[in-house]
Write a protein that holds these residues in place. Structure first.
Motif, PDB file in Angstrom:
ATOM      1  N   SER A 112       0.828  -1.208   0.000  1.00 20.06           N
ATOM      2  CA  SER A 112       0.000   0.000   0.000  1.00 20.06           C
ATOM      3  C   SER A 112       0.867   1.264   0.000  1.00 20.06           C
ATOM      4  O   SER A 112       1.960   1.292   0.558  1.00 20.06           O
ATOM      5  N   ARG A 172      -9.408   7.509  -3.243  1.00 14.65           N
ATOM      6  CA  ARG A 172      -9.938   6.429  -4.080  1.00 14.65           C
ATOM      7  C   ARG A 172      -9.103   5.158  -3.988  1.00 14.65           C
ATOM      8  O   ARG A 172      -9.406   4.177  -4.660  1.00 14.65           O
ATOM      9  N   GLU A 173      -8.047   5.180  -3.168  1.00 11.83           N
ATOM     10  CA  GLU A 173      -7.202   4.004  -3.025  1.00 11.83           C
ATOM     11  C   GLU A 173      -6.632   3.977  -1.616  1.00 11.83           C
ATOM     12  O   GLU A 173      -6.740   4.949  -0.866  1.00 11.83           O
TER      13      GLU A 173
END
Length: 272
Positions: A112, A172-173
């Protein structure tokens, strides 16, 4: 002259071309008059440029005054009554939906994304300033940011920059925040995010941050516990909404002026 330049490696003109070049030559008295007129006009341009160059500083002070008026209650004159409105103070730890949290330091990897400290820019978080992290053996979930978070710089070589904060916009992520930041999640039932950001950037809060910041090896730092004790003025939800509206309106006016000033500066630079 340019049309007569010859050679690629060593561009040059012939001395004969220079000797035969013609240009308008007024009489001596007219040359003196032209030079004097130019001196006069260029002096006016310099004066105008100095005045225009001073406007950004005025607009910066204007924004600071608006923020101070917002948190002191002065900006609310006419909304509640004709006089000065005062707000009750509360500590940050009393205004959040969950405890403050330090970020996590991770190595570069393929997991991530994690924000860089450079993501903190002028009161907002630029999520493009991020890198892929190695979260092997680490639960990333507690460190993920979401829209509406407020991230604060935990340390900086400049005392003026430590504790500066920014609002996280649309996400959005999966993006985590690093150990160089502290996450604050204002409780929306008590304090609107936009008002929190306005109050955070006021001089009164800035003075509190700088008074509790500590330096080690030339780096100024502020702890999670210290941030939780910082006190902010808390109007009613209705007053917060109105304050945000008025501040945004005044800031939009300042933004328009800045755009006009930038255009004027560009024109002035061409005047000479």
């Amino acid at each position: 002259m340019c049309s007569k330049v010859q050679g690629a490696l060593y561009p040059a003109v012939k001395s004969a071309d220079i000797r035969t070049y013609e240009f308008p030559l007024p009489p001596a008295a007219e040359q003196t008059r032209i030079a004097a007129k130019l001196d006069e006009l260029l002096a006016q341009v310099d004066t105008l440029k100095a005045r225009i160059d001073g406007i950004p500083g005025l607009l910066k002070r204007f924004r600071q005054t608006v923020q101070e008026s917002a948190v002191s209650g002065m900006l609310m004159r006419g909304f509640v009554d004709a006089g000065h409105v005062s707000f009750e103070d509360s500590s940050v730890k009393e205004l959040v939906s969950e405890p403050l949290r330090n970020g996590k330091s991770v190595k570069d990897g393929i997991g991530s994304k994690v924000l860089r400290l450079s993501a903190l820019k002028s009161g907002i978080i630029d999520i493009r300033e991020s890198k892929l992290g190695d979260w092997s053996g680490i639960n990333v979930a507690p460190y993920l940011v979401r829209s509406g978070d407020f991230l604060v710089s935990r340390g900086n070589g400049s005392k003026d920059l430590v504790g500066r904060g920014g609002v996280v916009g649309s996400i959005r992520e999966e993006i985590a925040f690093p150990d160089t930041m502290i996450r604050i999640r204002p409780d929306p039932s008590i304090m609107q995010l936009q008002y929190f950001a306005i109050a955070w950037h006021s001089r009164s809060v800035r003075a509190q941050i700088e008074s509790i910041a500590k330096t080690t090896a030339g780096i100024w730092k502020i702890s999670q516990a210290d941030l939780g004790e910082i006190r902010l003025p808390v109007p009613t939800p209705e007053e917060q909404t109105e304050i945000v509206r008025r501040v945004e309106q005044l800031f939009a006016f300042a933004d328009q002026l800045e755009a006009r000033v930038a255009a004027a500066q560009e024109r002035i630079d061409k005047l000479t």
